[in-house]
Design an enzyme around this catalytic site. Sequence first.
Site, mmCIF file in Angstrom:
data_model
loop_
_atom_site.group_PDB
_atom_site.id
_atom_site.type_symbol
_atom_site.label_atom_id
_atom_site.label_comp_id
_atom_site.label_asym_id
_atom_site.label_seq_id
_atom_site.Cartn_x
_atom_site.Cartn_y
_atom_site.Cartn_z
ATOM 1 N N SER A 95 89.974 17.921 38.461
ATOM 2 C CA SER A 95 89.083 18.745 39.270
ATOM 3 C C SER A 95 87.848 17.942 39.636
ATOM 4 O O SER A 95 87.467 17.005 38.935
ATOM 5 C CB SER A 95 88.651 19.989 38.492
ATOM 6 O OG SER A 95 87.758 19.632 37.443
ATOM 7 N N ASP A 96 87.230 18.311 40.741
ATOM 8 C CA ASP A 96 85.862 17.859 40.951
ATOM 9 C C ASP A 96 84.997 18.583 39.920
ATOM 10 O O ASP A 96 85.435 19.532 39.263
ATOM 11 C CB ASP A 96 85.418 18.149 42.380
ATOM 12 C CG ASP A 96 84.292 17.227 42.840
ATOM 13 O OD1 ASP A 96 83.578 16.660 41.982
ATOM 14 O OD2 ASP A 96 84.112 17.074 44.061
ATOM 15 N N TRP A 97 83.755 18.149 39.787
ATOM 16 C CA TRP A 97 82.897 18.645 38.700
ATOM 17 C C TRP A 97 82.565 20.126 38.916
ATOM 18 O O TRP A 97 81.946 20.491 39.906
ATOM 19 C CB TRP A 97 81.651 17.777 38.602
ATOM 20 C CG TRP A 97 81.807 16.654 37.620
ATOM 21 C CD1 TRP A 97 80.963 16.360 36.586
ATOM 22 C CD2 TRP A 97 82.869 15.685 37.547
ATOM 23 N NE1 TRP A 97 81.440 15.267 35.875
ATOM 24 C CE2 TRP A 97 82.604 14.845 36.435
ATOM 25 C CE3 TRP A 97 84.024 15.447 38.268
ATOM 26 C CZ2 TRP A 97 83.435 13.792 36.057
ATOM 27 C CZ3 TRP A 97 84.860 14.402 37.909
ATOM 28 C CH2 TRP A 97 84.572 13.596 36.817
#
Length: 878
Positions: A285-287
Amino acid sequence: MSSSNVFAMLSLLLLSISSCAGAAAIDKRLPVPAGYVAAPYYPAPHGGWTSDWSESYRKASLLVQNMTLAEKTNITAGTGIYMGRCVGNTGSALRVGIPQLCLQDGPLGVRNTDHNTAFPPGITTGATWDKDLMHARGVALGEEFRGKGINVHLGPSVGPLGRKPRGGRNWEGFGADPVLQGFGGALTVEGVQSVGVIATIKHFIANEQEMYRMYNLVQPGISSNLDDRTLHELYLWPFAEGIRSGVGAVMIAYNAVNGSACSQNSYLMNGILKDELGFQGFVMSDWLAQISGVSSALAGLDMTMPGDIHTVPLVLGESYWMDEYSRAILNGSTPVDRLNDAVTRILAAYFQMGQDQNYPPPNFDTNTQDAEGPLYPGALFSPTGVVNEFVDVQGNHAEVAREIARDAITLLKNINGTLPLSGNATLKVFGTDAEKNPDGINSCSDQGCNKGTLGMGWGSGSARYPYMNSPIDGLNTRGANYQFFNTDSFPSNSNPSPSDVAIVFVTADSGENYITVENNPGDRTSSNLNLWHNGDQLIKDVAAQYSNVIVIVHTVGPVLLEEWHDLPSVKAVLFAHLPGQEAGDSLMQVLFGDVSPSGHLPYTIPTSEDDYPESVGLVYFEVGQPQDTFTEGLYIDYRHFNKAGIKPRYAFGHGLSYTSFSFSNATITPVTPLTATPPTRPAKGETPSYPTTIPPASEAYWPDNFNRIWRYLYSWLDKSDADAAAAAANSSATYPYPEGYSNEQKPGPPAGGAQGGNPALFDVAYDVSVTITNTGSRAGKAVAQLYVQFPSGISFDTPVIQLRDFEKTAELAANQSQTVQMRVTRKDLSVWDVVSQNWIIPSVDGEYGIWIGESSDTLALKCSTASGSCTGNQTSPV
């Protein structure tokens, strides 16, 4: 508590408060337009079926067989924001020899550290049109990340593609064309991974603006709505190239696609990435982009970063995974083989890059520049120790950075040979962009300001400068005769003389949306496509007083030039893009004629923002989920201008030189006979065999006498919780699996078969060669750009021309020639058929025009696939 720890906690609290803005969640969603469907695709395909990853999967699967449940779930998630040295830190499995993995930004250099190189970003690298430099930059990046002990490099960025000219992060990628992006991304991946660092291609997918991209309690993230053909032929293309190059990780974007969040979009992760494109690495995932636990696991997410839940105060230390993943396995809601495959994918990438052999641990701390500090800055009370060892990883990488900055410089206009300058020219220099930020080159966190020389945009894709070699530094090194007016307003005391040459420095900036700069929240909302800091007026004022004016633009992307471009005094215009740390000497080499400029535009420059289709404008606030529908389809950037018959100010690929070149003796040679559909894909190879039996609850119990760090994310459960979860697996209650869910592995779609898709797609259909001769009086480099024109009369609507390959010459002396080789693949001549879900050649025997030239609007050499001949002096198709 150290000042850095206080700063970390304040940042943490502010982020938590912003996540909780608004007293209650707004669940209302605006409907996704009809026809844009996020189809379910289950289960997540097991990895390991391609021969080039088989040994790494063998090692990984043997390890996974001996890991406990808690060790496995510990590998799949971050330990929490600010809970380690790196921007992302996985859990470890030390019992079986697996350390925490360090994940770190960014695409142009190691973020938030020291003794590193601040390379020119992707957009500048793309402007070189030089494959060798793209690869060399990747190698240098890899060496620096490895030197800092980073396992996973969070780059390159090939999404956004640049559909929206005002998009905040376009500058992190290589240009507004999927092939230019594809070569830039793939060559970066190959360079980074050649030294053992896992590269991450991002952001998957259609993440084309910054505003409203993230899900929060107030509003779902923006939904990018696009049809299947547009997805495949534009936005997916560079990802396929990166996967074909063996990239170890893919980062999922924040936004939704067709109404389904990328972080739990099974069609994108399971169907496209892991099945059709044969991706063998892991999906992260992105953050704070993960918005669910079980659903995201079933949809194909393998790792969540930084581990925390995005919609609760981060100070609570909650996670969708870690202990909750352990619970989901014990209670039967997540199949055991899904976890085993996720862990195996992560470890296979680790082994694939050889990180089990003498790989250095992290020797820096992204949270502080102090030598000693808290080991877990996100905790109110943390043990302390040495966190920064100040390892110098720069090597000779400044040479690579300088060469990229220099060879990207794009000469747009040069009247009467104003450039190059003579060594004794009397110069008057205007604009604050010519000199370093007076507050300090790293005074703005993540470069979140536009002050002084603009070398990069802002946000997580930035890096600290080890130094800034500004244009003024370059002039000083030259011993140039100049006077500098460090202002963005025309000074009253410049005393113009007829012999003066005036050089005006102007900028346009953008970045990531957690920082707002001069009322621009990442995307260029306030500035639009205009120059910043009174730039247009400064140029006009200088041009009114001086008869020889040179404009130098440092910019993240297209800007409007119309207010001053045609003024008689404006003799030359240079786009220096974003040069990184080497802004000065690289520019001087071009200005004074040491080298001829050889950069070419990686995007189109319009005469008006109204020249773009309305659909590529920024989407603003809507109650509910904002909808961004890609109604323009394939027609972005030059494809749109060509279709609409709009002449831009400067076309995609444009770039002048101090010399001239001719293109001759072109040949086209058939290599692979073509058929309407590609040969049948190879079958999947064997994958590791995973048990499906739920492990005993004891594998998730907390270890005895374990010293817990507050807010650190752990994968263990209290005994009572673990036992209760195991008991729930035997109850009559069943988990509400999503529509279309299945746990039966699929053989894979026809378009798949290897990393990047069916390997036949990359068969060379035609070899094309052309001889380039320097017909001028100065040395220089030329760029050959190859565009394909599809046959007329086919049933598919296709852009007039589409870039398919390019090649840059070595520096050619006057009258010197070089023959460059390019190729056209089966995929280059194909379209995506949404009915058969395959790439097809719409007219096997039709005439494909293979056009070659120095830019997209100066194509005069045409090769025909039908006749097998090439002819010069042809009328350009656009």
